[in-house]
Design a protein around this motif. Structure first.
Motif, PDB file in Angstrom:
ATOM      1  N   THR A 168      -9.119  -1.954 -35.203  1.00 18.78           N
ATOM      2  CA  THR A 168      -9.948  -2.727 -34.176  1.00 18.78           C
ATOM      3  C   THR A 168     -11.022  -1.996 -34.240  1.00 18.78           C
ATOM      4  O   THR A 168     -11.221  -0.738 -33.726  1.00 18.78           O
ATOM      5  CB  THR A 168      -9.132  -2.765 -32.742  1.00 18.78           C
ATOM      6  N   VAL A 169     -12.368  -2.595 -34.023  1.00 21.70           N
ATOM      7  CA  VAL A 169     -13.771  -1.933 -33.988  1.00 21.70           C
ATOM      8  C   VAL A 169     -13.861  -1.929 -32.261  1.00 21.70           C
ATOM      9  O   VAL A 169     -13.769  -2.605 -31.520  1.00 21.70           O
ATOM     10  CB  VAL A 169     -14.820  -2.774 -34.490  1.00 21.70           C
ATOM     11  N   ILE A 228     -10.274   2.323 -33.274  1.00 18.36           N
ATOM     12  CA  ILE A 228      -8.921   3.011 -32.714  1.00 18.36           C
ATOM     13  C   ILE A 228      -8.395   3.931 -33.717  1.00 18.36           C
ATOM     14  O   ILE A 228      -8.089   4.871 -33.185  1.00 18.36           O
ATOM     15  CB  ILE A 228      -8.096   1.713 -32.509  1.00 18.36           C
ATOM     16  N   GLY A 229      -8.190   3.287 -34.933  1.00 18.00           N
ATOM     17  CA  GLY A 229      -7.871   4.524 -35.572  1.00 18.00           C
ATOM     18  C   GLY A 229      -8.755   5.777 -35.979  1.00 18.00           C
ATOM     19  O   GLY A 229      -8.049   6.892 -36.255  1.00 18.00           O
ATOM     20  N   LEU A 259      -5.285   1.355 -25.049  1.00 15.50           N
ATOM     21  CA  LEU A 259      -6.455   1.028 -26.114  1.00 15.50           C
ATOM     22  C   LEU A 259      -5.675   1.684 -27.435  1.00 15.50           C
ATOM     23  O   LEU A 259      -5.769   1.180 -28.639  1.00 15.50           O
ATOM     24  CB  LEU A 259      -7.365   2.097 -25.969  1.00 15.50           C
ATOM     25  N   LEU A 260      -4.956   2.737 -27.487  1.00 13.98           N
ATOM     26  CA  LEU A 260      -4.369   3.320 -28.839  1.00 13.98           C
ATOM     27  C   LEU A 260      -3.285   2.437 -29.238  1.00 13.98           C
ATOM     28  O   LEU A 260      -2.887   2.570 -30.529  1.00 13.98           O
ATOM     29  CB  LEU A 260      -4.182   4.854 -28.734  1.00 13.98           C
ATOM     30  N   ASP A 318      -4.405   8.560 -19.739  1.00 18.45           N
ATOM     31  CA  ASP A 318      -3.469   7.495 -19.584  1.00 18.45           C
ATOM     32  C   ASP A 318      -3.936   5.965 -20.107  1.00 18.45           C
ATOM     33  O   ASP A 318      -3.090   5.379 -20.781  1.00 18.45           O
ATOM     34  CB  ASP A 318      -2.968   7.420 -18.308  1.00 18.45           C
ATOM     35  N   SER A 319      -5.115   5.856 -19.648  1.00  9.74           N
ATOM     36  CA  SER A 319      -5.750   4.309 -19.922  1.00  9.74           C
ATOM     37  C   SER A 319      -5.799   4.145 -21.256  1.00  9.74           C
ATOM     38  O   SER A 319      -5.543   3.235 -22.086  1.00  9.74           O
ATOM     39  CB  SER A 319      -6.993   4.103 -19.098  1.00  9.74           C
ATOM     40  N   ILE A 320      -6.392   5.261 -21.941  1.00 12.50           N
ATOM     41  CA  ILE A 320      -6.798   5.135 -23.410  1.00 12.50           C
ATOM     42  C   ILE A 320      -5.380   4.928 -24.252  1.00 12.50           C
ATOM     43  O   ILE A 320      -5.429   4.372 -25.293  1.00 12.50           O
ATOM     44  CB  ILE A 320      -7.642   6.530 -23.803  1.00 12.50           C
TER      45      ILE A 320
END
Length: 209
Positions: free
Chosen positions: A182-183, A194-195, A175-176, A169-171
């Motif tokens: 984004t590095v 991220i990609g 983040l996503l 859930d956090s990711i």
């Protein structure tokens, strides 16, 4: 002078639940020639102090309190006068390593830490640890993820204080949603983006832990 990112790799042990493992950790230093912030003071205060090169250390930011990310923090704080910052949900883990010395300040979701004209925004990303955080620096096009997200998947959740559905859930939520380019600068190993990681989310969920 614009902020830059320096990477120092230190070696030591990770210890939890009665086990001990040899590990190498990334210590990230964000700043310019005058001032800096250290992200995760791992294993070797001498090496971190040398890498700072006399710069004023504004803070020692801990992405979480596993011993391999905080074991050198008190020694570095004593030498530099910089405060140690930690999310309060990780205090139980912190006390396993430093029972006699508490952090100096708390990290909170959305908090902004300024260094050398750059802002690091604290993202609370529990799962690997209850108080795990990432630090997003949009001006540098990077996010420091500690042990939340690595090249190839999420951080481990098989030990005490961790929870696989929570880290997913956090990711997904924190983040996503960041720009794909984004590095991702991780607590161990090589960076990713991220990609590069986003398409694998369904596989991570199916695989579980």
């Amino acid at each position: 002078m614009a902020a830059r990112i320096d990477r120092l790799v230190t070696a030591g042990t990770f210890e939890l639940d009665g086990g001990s493992w040899e590990v190498e950790n990334n210590v990230w230093i964000v700043g310019d020639d005058e001032e800096a912030v250290v992200i995760d003071a791992a294993h070797d205060a001498d090496a971190i102090e040398a890498a700072l090169g006399g710069r004023r250390l504004l803070a020692i930011v801990s992405t979480h309190a596993h011993n391999d990310h905080v074991d050198a923090a008190p020694a570095l704080a004593e030498r530099t006068g910089a405060p140690i910052l930690l999310h309060p949900d990780d205090l139980p883990l912190w006390k396993l390593t430093h029972p006699e010395r508490l952090p100096d300040g708390e990290l909170t979701d959305g908090q902004r830490i300024e260094v050398a004209g750059t802002e690091l925004t604290v993202l609370h990303t529990p799962g690997h640890a209850p108080g795990a955080v990432c630090l997003y620096a949009p001006g540098l096009g990077t996010v420091f993820t500690g042990d939340t997200l690595f090249q190839g998947g999420p951080g481990a959740t098989g030990r005490s204080f961790s929870h696989f559905p929570t880290i997913i859930d956090s990711i997904r939520e924190r983040l996503l949603s960041l720009p794909a380019d984004t590095v991702v600068r991780t607590g161990h190993g090589d960076p990713t983006t991220i990609g590069a990681e986003a398409p694998a989310l369904p596989e991570w969920i199916a695989r579980g832990h």
